[in-house]
Scaffold this active site. Structure first.
Site, PDB file in Angstrom:
ATOM      1  N   GLY A   1       0.828  -1.194   0.000  1.00  0.00           N
ATOM      2  CA  GLY A   1       0.000   0.000   0.000  1.00  0.00           C
ATOM      3  C   GLY A   1       0.864   1.246   0.000  1.00  0.00           C
ATOM      4  O   GLY A   1       2.008   1.215   0.474  1.00  0.00           O
TER       5      GLY A   1
ATOM      6  N   GLN B   1       2.837   9.857   1.398  1.00  0.00           N
ATOM      7  CA  GLN B   1       4.193   9.296   1.424  1.00  0.00           C
ATOM      8  C   GLN B   1       5.049   9.742   0.244  1.00  0.00           C
ATOM      9  O   GLN B   1       6.270   9.609   0.285  1.00  0.00           O
ATOM     10  CB  GLN B   1       4.130   7.761   1.442  1.00  0.00           C
ATOM     11  CG  GLN B   1       3.535   7.196   2.718  1.00  0.00           C
ATOM     12  CD  GLN B   1       3.396   5.693   2.621  1.00  0.00           C
ATOM     13  OE1 GLN B   1       2.399   5.196   2.127  1.00  0.00           O
ATOM     14  NE2 GLN B   1       4.402   4.967   3.069  1.00  0.00           N
TER      15      GLN B   1
ATOM     16  N   CYS C   1       6.060  -0.411   6.859  1.00  0.00           N
ATOM     17  CA  CYS C   1       5.684   0.775   6.090  1.00  0.00           C
ATOM     18  C   CYS C   1       6.851   1.154   5.192  1.00  0.00           C
ATOM     19  O   CYS C   1       7.998   1.142   5.638  1.00  0.00           O
ATOM     20  CB  CYS C   1       5.365   1.910   7.064  1.00  0.00           C
ATOM     21  SG  CYS C   1       4.899   3.445   6.257  1.00  0.00           S
ATOM     22  N   LEU C   2       6.539   1.513   3.946  1.00  0.00           N
ATOM     23  CA  LEU C   2       7.605   1.907   3.016  1.00  0.00           C
ATOM     24  C   LEU C   2       8.319   3.175   3.508  1.00  0.00           C
ATOM     25  O   LEU C   2       9.456   3.422   3.115  1.00  0.00           O
ATOM     26  CB  LEU C   2       7.039   2.140   1.612  1.00  0.00           C
ATOM     27  CG  LEU C   2       6.523   0.883   0.889  1.00  0.00           C
ATOM     28  CD1 LEU C   2       5.912   1.256  -0.451  1.00  0.00           C
ATOM     29  CD2 LEU C   2       7.644  -0.139   0.715  1.00  0.00           C
TER      30      LEU C   2
ATOM     31  N   HIS D   1      -4.188   1.417   7.835  1.00  0.00           N
ATOM     32  CA  HIS D   1      -2.820   1.943   7.884  1.00  0.00           C
ATOM     33  C   HIS D   1      -2.667   3.107   6.892  1.00  0.00           C
ATOM     34  O   HIS D   1      -2.137   4.173   7.243  1.00  0.00           O
ATOM     35  CB  HIS D   1      -1.847   0.796   7.559  1.00  0.00           C
ATOM     36  CG  HIS D   1      -0.416   1.191   7.425  1.00  0.00           C
ATOM     37  ND1 HIS D   1       0.563   0.715   8.275  1.00  0.00           N
ATOM     38  CD2 HIS D   1       0.230   2.000   6.543  1.00  0.00           C
ATOM     39  CE1 HIS D   1       1.735   1.229   7.914  1.00  0.00           C
ATOM     40  NE2 HIS D   1       1.553   2.008   6.866  1.00  0.00           N
ATOM     41  N   GLU D   2      -3.151   2.901   5.660  1.00  0.00           N
ATOM     42  CA  GLU D   2      -2.991   3.942   4.626  1.00  0.00           C
ATOM     43  C   GLU D   2      -3.867   5.155   4.924  1.00  0.00           C
ATOM     44  O   GLU D   2      -3.463   6.290   4.672  1.00  0.00           O
ATOM     45  CB  GLU D   2      -3.309   3.384   3.238  1.00  0.00           C
ATOM     46  CG  GLU D   2      -2.453   2.202   2.783  1.00  0.00           C
ATOM     47  CD  GLU D   2      -0.959   2.432   2.911  1.00  0.00           C
ATOM     48  OE1 GLU D   2      -0.507   3.589   2.817  1.00  0.00           O
ATOM     49  OE2 GLU D   2      -0.231   1.433   3.122  1.00  0.00           O
TER      50      GLU D   2
ATOM     51  N   HIS E   1      -2.145   7.483   7.148  1.00  0.00           N
ATOM     52  CA  HIS E   1      -1.163   8.348   6.466  1.00  0.00           C
ATOM     53  C   HIS E   1      -1.819   9.643   6.005  1.00  0.00           C
ATOM     54  O   HIS E   1      -1.225  10.718   6.094  1.00  0.00           O
ATOM     55  CB  HIS E   1      -0.577   7.638   5.243  1.00  0.00           C
ATOM     56  CG  HIS E   1       0.578   6.729   5.546  1.00  0.00           C
ATOM     57  ND1 HIS E   1       1.737   7.161   6.163  1.00  0.00           N
ATOM     58  CD2 HIS E   1       0.766   5.411   5.296  1.00  0.00           C
ATOM     59  CE1 HIS E   1       2.577   6.147   6.276  1.00  0.00           C
ATOM     60  NE2 HIS E   1       2.014   5.069   5.764  1.00  0.00           N
TER      61      HIS E   1
END
Ligand code: NI
Length: 170
Positions: A46, A51, A92-93, A134-135, A138
């Protein structure tokens, strides 16, 4: 298509609150395909626009093992969340190499506009439910490490800053 630069925690820009997408136009469609490409190359499941330093309510997700079922969520709104929780290790990226447990609702319902501009309702459980929550965090400027203890979070912060210094030196 272009690969986008992913912001790394503790970059303060990750705490920006995203604004709604106004129209799904050519610019937004390009952003979607760039974000999708960036997510696949980074081997993530994701990616939120936040991000990649675009502060608009847009998420791309693919939790399929085959990496061929991308999902686009524009202006997502949580309409229901189960009281039942599940604890999962998240990564997480924007926080590479860190995985830790976060408790979230086991099932959710979300309304969002898709990549074609159509309003959809998504019911999700398991990994997809975790990923969407999670996204969506963000987009509110929240990174999953903020659910961890201050001690753990500070350790992660120190580690990330050191990794950045090492990269800059190299
Ligand atoms: Ni993330």
């Amino acid at each position: 298509m272009a690969l986008l630069n992913i912001l790394c925690y503790p970059d303060p820009r990750l705490h920006t609150v995203a604004r709604p997408v106004q129209t799904v136009d050519a610019r937004v469609k390009t952003l979607i395909s760039d974000m999708r490409e960036t997510m696949y190359v980074a081997d993530g499941i994701g990616l939120a626009a936040t991000q990649v330093d675009v502060h608009e309510r847009l998420i791309v997700i693919d939790v399929s093992g085959e990496r061929n079922a991308p999902l686009v969520l524009i202006n997502p709104e949580l309409t229901w969340a189960s009281e039942e929780k599940q604890l999962n290790d998240e990564g997480c990226l924007s926080v590479p190499g860190i995985y830790d447990g976060v408790e979230r609702s086991a099932s959710i319902k979300v309304q969002a506009i898709d990549g074609e501009g159509q309003l959809r309702t998504i019911e999700a459980q398991g990994l997809l439910a975790v990923c969407i929550q999670h996204e969506m965090d963000h987009l509110l400027g929240k990174v999953f490490v903020e659910y961890l203890s201050p001690l753990k979070r500070n350790r992660i912060k120190t580690k990330m800053l050191k990794a950045r210094r090492d990269t800059e030196r190299a």
